[in-house]
Design a protein around this motif. Structure first.
Motif, PDB file in Angstrom:
ATOM      1  N   VAL A  84       0.771  -1.224   0.200  1.00  0.00           N
ATOM      2  CA  VAL A  84      -0.015  -0.011  -0.028  1.00  0.00           C
ATOM      3  C   VAL A  84       0.724   1.260   0.091  1.00  0.00           C
ATOM      4  N   LEU A  85       1.786   1.255   0.791  1.00  0.00           N
ATOM      5  CA  LEU A  85       2.714   2.454   0.871  1.00  0.00           C
ATOM      6  C   LEU A  85       3.430   2.599  -0.526  1.00  0.00           C
ATOM      7  N   VAL A  86       3.931   1.837  -1.012  1.00  0.00           N
ATOM      8  CA  VAL A  86       4.630   1.887  -2.500  1.00  0.00           C
ATOM      9  C   VAL A  86       3.720   2.420  -3.235  1.00  0.00           C
ATOM     10  N   CYS A  87       2.662   1.724  -3.422  1.00  0.00           N
ATOM     11  CA  CYS A  87       1.550   2.157  -4.441  1.00  0.00           C
ATOM     12  C   CYS A  87       1.162   3.509  -4.384  1.00  0.00           C
ATOM     13  N   CYS A  88       0.887   4.121  -2.814  1.00  0.00           N
ATOM     14  CA  CYS A  88       0.438   5.464  -2.700  1.00  0.00           C
ATOM     15  C   CYS A  88       1.755   6.303  -3.244  1.00  0.00           C
ATOM     16  N   ASP A  89       2.761   6.040  -2.734  1.00  0.00           N
ATOM     17  CA  ASP A  89       3.979   6.914  -3.127  1.00  0.00           C
ATOM     18  C   ASP A  89       4.339   6.866  -4.714  1.00  0.00           C
ATOM     19  N   LEU A  90       3.886   5.780  -5.343  1.00  0.00           N
ATOM     20  CA  LEU A  90       4.049   5.834  -6.900  1.00  0.00           C
ATOM     21  C   LEU A  90       2.873   6.837  -7.486  1.00  0.00           C
ATOM     22  N   VAL A  91       1.712   6.598  -6.913  1.00  0.00           N
ATOM     23  CA  VAL A  91       0.431   7.269  -7.442  1.00  0.00           C
ATOM     24  C   VAL A  91       0.822   8.838  -7.279  1.00  0.00           C
ATOM     25  N   SER A  92       1.246   9.187  -6.151  1.00  0.00           N
ATOM     26  CA  SER A  92       1.749  10.672  -5.997  1.00  0.00           C
ATOM     27  C   SER A  92       2.772  10.991  -6.861  1.00  0.00           C
ATOM     28  N   ALA A  93       3.841  10.206  -7.030  1.00  0.00           N
ATOM     29  CA  ALA A  93       4.975  10.492  -8.165  1.00  0.00           C
ATOM     30  C   ALA A  93       4.412  10.751  -9.508  1.00  0.00           C
ATOM     31  N   ALA A  94       3.453  10.081 -10.024  1.00  0.00           N
ATOM     32  CA  ALA A  94       2.709   9.888 -11.358  1.00  0.00           C
ATOM     33  C   ALA A  94       2.026  11.246 -11.429  1.00  0.00           C
ATOM     34  N   CYS A  95       1.181  11.529 -10.454  1.00  0.00           N
ATOM     35  CA  CYS A  95       0.306  12.892 -10.305  1.00  0.00           C
ATOM     36  C   CYS A  95       1.447  14.063 -10.569  1.00  0.00           C
ATOM     37  N   ILE A  96       2.489  14.173  -9.763  1.00  0.00           N
ATOM     38  CA  ILE A  96       3.203  15.251 -10.002  1.00  0.00           C
ATOM     39  C   ILE A  96       3.935  15.467 -11.235  1.00  0.00           C
ATOM     40  N   ALA A  97       4.377  14.192 -11.677  1.00  0.00           N
ATOM     41  CA  ALA A  97       5.035  14.053 -12.967  1.00  0.00           C
ATOM     42  C   ALA A  97       4.209  14.640 -13.929  1.00  0.00           C
ATOM     43  N   VAL A 164      12.827  30.092  -1.558  1.00  0.00           N
ATOM     44  CA  VAL A 164      14.396  30.419  -1.949  1.00  0.00           C
ATOM     45  C   VAL A 164      14.633  29.459  -3.188  1.00  0.00           C
ATOM     46  N   ALA A 165      14.096  28.152  -2.892  1.00  0.00           N
ATOM     47  CA  ALA A 165      14.379  27.132  -4.180  1.00  0.00           C
ATOM     48  C   ALA A 165      13.805  27.442  -5.219  1.00  0.00           C
ATOM     49  N   VAL A 166      12.611  28.007  -5.213  1.00  0.00           N
ATOM     50  CA  VAL A 166      11.932  28.432  -6.251  1.00  0.00           C
ATOM     51  C   VAL A 166      12.540  29.624  -6.988  1.00  0.00           C
ATOM     52  N   ALA A 167      13.055  30.474  -6.415  1.00  0.00           N
ATOM     53  CA  ALA A 167      13.768  31.415  -7.086  1.00  0.00           C
ATOM     54  C   ALA A 167      15.035  31.087  -7.648  1.00  0.00           C
ATOM     55  N   ALA A 168      15.634  29.950  -7.048  1.00  0.00           N
ATOM     56  CA  ALA A 168      17.147  29.587  -7.448  1.00  0.00           C
ATOM     57  C   ALA A 168      16.706  28.758  -8.920  1.00  0.00           C
ATOM     58  N   ILE A 169      15.678  27.872  -8.927  1.00  0.00           N
ATOM     59  CA  ILE A 169      15.410  26.585 -10.012  1.00  0.00           C
ATOM     60  C   ILE A 169      14.334  26.978 -10.481  1.00  0.00           C
ATOM     61  N   GLY A 170      13.659  27.419 -10.085  1.00  0.00           N
ATOM     62  CA  GLY A 170      11.945  27.556 -10.747  1.00  0.00           C
ATOM     63  C   GLY A 170      11.265  26.561 -10.265  1.00  0.00           C
ATOM     64  N   PRO A 171       9.873  26.990 -10.295  1.00  0.00           N
ATOM     65  CA  PRO A 171       8.745  25.754  -9.617  1.00  0.00           C
ATOM     66  C   PRO A 171       8.562  24.642 -10.655  1.00  0.00           C
ATOM     67  N   THR A 172       8.786  24.519 -11.764  1.00  0.00           N
ATOM     68  CA  THR A 172       8.882  23.463 -12.673  1.00  0.00           C
ATOM     69  C   THR A 172       9.920  22.456 -12.055  1.00  0.00           C
ATOM     70  N   TRP A 173      11.067  22.945 -11.861  1.00  0.00           N
ATOM     71  CA  TRP A 173      12.186  22.008 -11.436  1.00  0.00           C
ATOM     72  C   TRP A 173      12.159  21.653 -10.025  1.00  0.00           C
ATOM     73  N   LEU A 174      11.381  22.522  -9.321  1.00  0.00           N
ATOM     74  CA  LEU A 174      11.140  21.936  -8.196  1.00  0.00           C
ATOM     75  C   LEU A 174      10.038  20.780  -7.848  1.00  0.00           C
ATOM     76  N   LEU A 175       9.122  20.833  -8.854  1.00  0.00           N
ATOM     77  CA  LEU A 175       8.099  19.831  -8.877  1.00  0.00           C
ATOM     78  C   LEU A 175       8.772  18.546  -9.358  1.00  0.00           C
ATOM     79  N   ALA A 176       9.665  18.824 -10.481  1.00  0.00           N
ATOM     80  CA  ALA A 176      10.500  17.528 -10.849  1.00  0.00           C
ATOM     81  C   ALA A 176      11.197  16.811  -9.745  1.00  0.00           C
ATOM     82  N   LEU A 177      11.799  17.727  -8.942  1.00  0.00           N
ATOM     83  CA  LEU A 177      12.616  17.287  -7.631  1.00  0.00           C
ATOM     84  C   LEU A 177      11.478  16.515  -6.689  1.00  0.00           C
TER      85      LEU A 177
END
Length: 395
Positions: A84-97, A164-177
């Motif tokens: 369950v934990l792994v599936c929840c993490d992968l669903v979240s990763a897919a949504c953010i991706a 600060v991170a958004v200012a440094a690398i931008g919101p898109t890269w922060l989402l990728a992270l």
């Protein structure tokens, strides 16, 4: 015969095989979640210029907890926790991706965020249920305490550094992270944690979820304990909804409100650390004193203290949140193993929902009363209500 007591505290929990991975994964995924909230808030505002739509990012992060907690709670019991934990993490990763797709409409972004919020309480419930299997009754509350402490530290640092991170690398890269953090969490859990079996599967997911709710309603001692675990933070978190308004009331710059948010989080972490070093019997005796500590300091806001003093008061209030270490074993004792996943899922979703409502209510009342009076009155009412509930729950 040796009379040496077994070790207590966070070190004892981390010595249990596989649990280091659980807590590292929690820290990693929490960091990604906070980063995503900051990045999405800024991204939505940059694309629309609407403060309302930007604020909806936080709303969409919390509101779905109620849906996931009610409709999907049985998933935490129907399947092995690790799966369950792994599936929840992968669903979240897919949504953010998916959010990284260029030109994705704002409605789709918020919809994907809602989906991550729906699976979040299932993740929390399955993780708590697995801890109940991997830890004995004495260490279980310490394990949950460590999860709360990690969450507070991560939120504190994440919101401070997110912009600060958004200012440094931008919101898109922060989402990728953020995608990377969820995948890393899934890997840590999948390859580094022990297997715990499923404990309950009798009907459909919806039917089993309703069975869990009926179990909670019919179990009076359990219902009182869960209600107490909701109501205490509901009142103690009300100052968060008025932190900016109170800061402006004192004549300080609105940005100084960060000290109030930080005060409560720092106090919560210190309280958890201190309580984790106590014996189970002492933690049980301190439940009511800690509940009172979580409410009474905010009464002093009627005197309109300066921002540094107010931050100290909220730190004292936050330290009282360690009362959970005294009632977690009681919740475990009155809950059948086959219902624990559903129970902890419902507890998490209810906690998030009631805190959101209380913060919104504080903000609404604060438009008619001075913020200092609203905070103080809420603390007086909270002291009376939580003391009454605590006496009934611990009778």
């Amino acid at each position: 015969m040796s009379t040496t007591s077994p070790p207590v505290g966070y070190r004892a929990v981390l010595r249990v095989p596989g649990l280091r991975s659980v807590f590292v994964a929690h820290a990693v995924s929490m960091a990604g979640t906070v980063a995503a909230q900051v990045a999405l808030s800024i991204l939505v505002f940059e694309r629309t210029g609407s403060p309302l739509l930007s604020a909806l990012v936080l709303v969409c992060s919390f509101v779905p907890y109620a849906v996931g907690g009610i409709a999907l709670s049985s998933l935490a019991d129907r399947f092995p926790a690790r799966r369950v934990l792994v599936c929840c993490d992968l669903v979240s990763a897919a949504c953010i991706a998916t959010m990284l797709i260029p030109g994705l409409p704002i409605g789709a972004l918020l919809g994907l965020l809602l989906l991550t919020g729906i699976v979040a309480p299932v993740f929390a419930g399955a993780r708590a249920a697995s801890l109940a299997q991997l830890l004995d009754a004495e260490l279980f509350p310490i394990g949950r305490s460590l999860l709360r402490a990690i969450a507070q530290v991560t939120v504190l640092i994440g919101f401070a550094l997110g912009a600060v991170a958004v200012a440094a690398i931008g919101p898109t890269w922060l989402l990728a992270l953020d995608v990377v953090t969820f995948v890393a969490s899934a890997a840590l859990i999948g390859f580094g944690t022990p297997f715990t079996p499923a404990v309950g599967r009798t009907g459909s997911t919806w039917q089993d979820s309703l069975t869990g709710l009926r179990y909670l309603r019919g179990n009076v001692p359990l219902r009182r304990l869960i209600l107490l675990s909701w109501v205490v933070p509901a009142f103690s978190s009300m100052p968060d909804g008025l932190a900016v308004a109170y800061t402006v009331q004192t004549g300080a710059a609105a940005t100084a409100a960060g000290a109030l948010f930080a005060g409560y989080s720092v106090g919560s972490v210190l309280g958890e650390l201190a309580a984790a070093r106590l014996t189970p019997a002492t933690r049980r005796k301190l439940v009511i004193p800690l509940i009172l500590l979580s409410q009474t300091p905010a009464i002093a806001f009627i005197a309109e203290p300066s921002i540094p003093v107010a931050a100290v008061l909220l730190a004292l209030s936050g330290s009282g949140y360690a009362f959970n270490q005294g009632i977690d074993p009681l919740i475990l004792n009155v809950t059948g193993p086959e219902h624990r996943g559903r129970l902890f899922t419902v507890q998490t979703s209810g906690l998030m929902a009631i805190q959101g409502v209380s913060i919104a209510l504080a903000g609404a009342i604060g438009t008619f009363l001075r913020p200092s009076l609203t905070i103080s009155f809420a603390a007086v009412i909270g002291t009376a209500v939580t003391l009454l509930l605590a006496r009934r729950a611990l009778r």
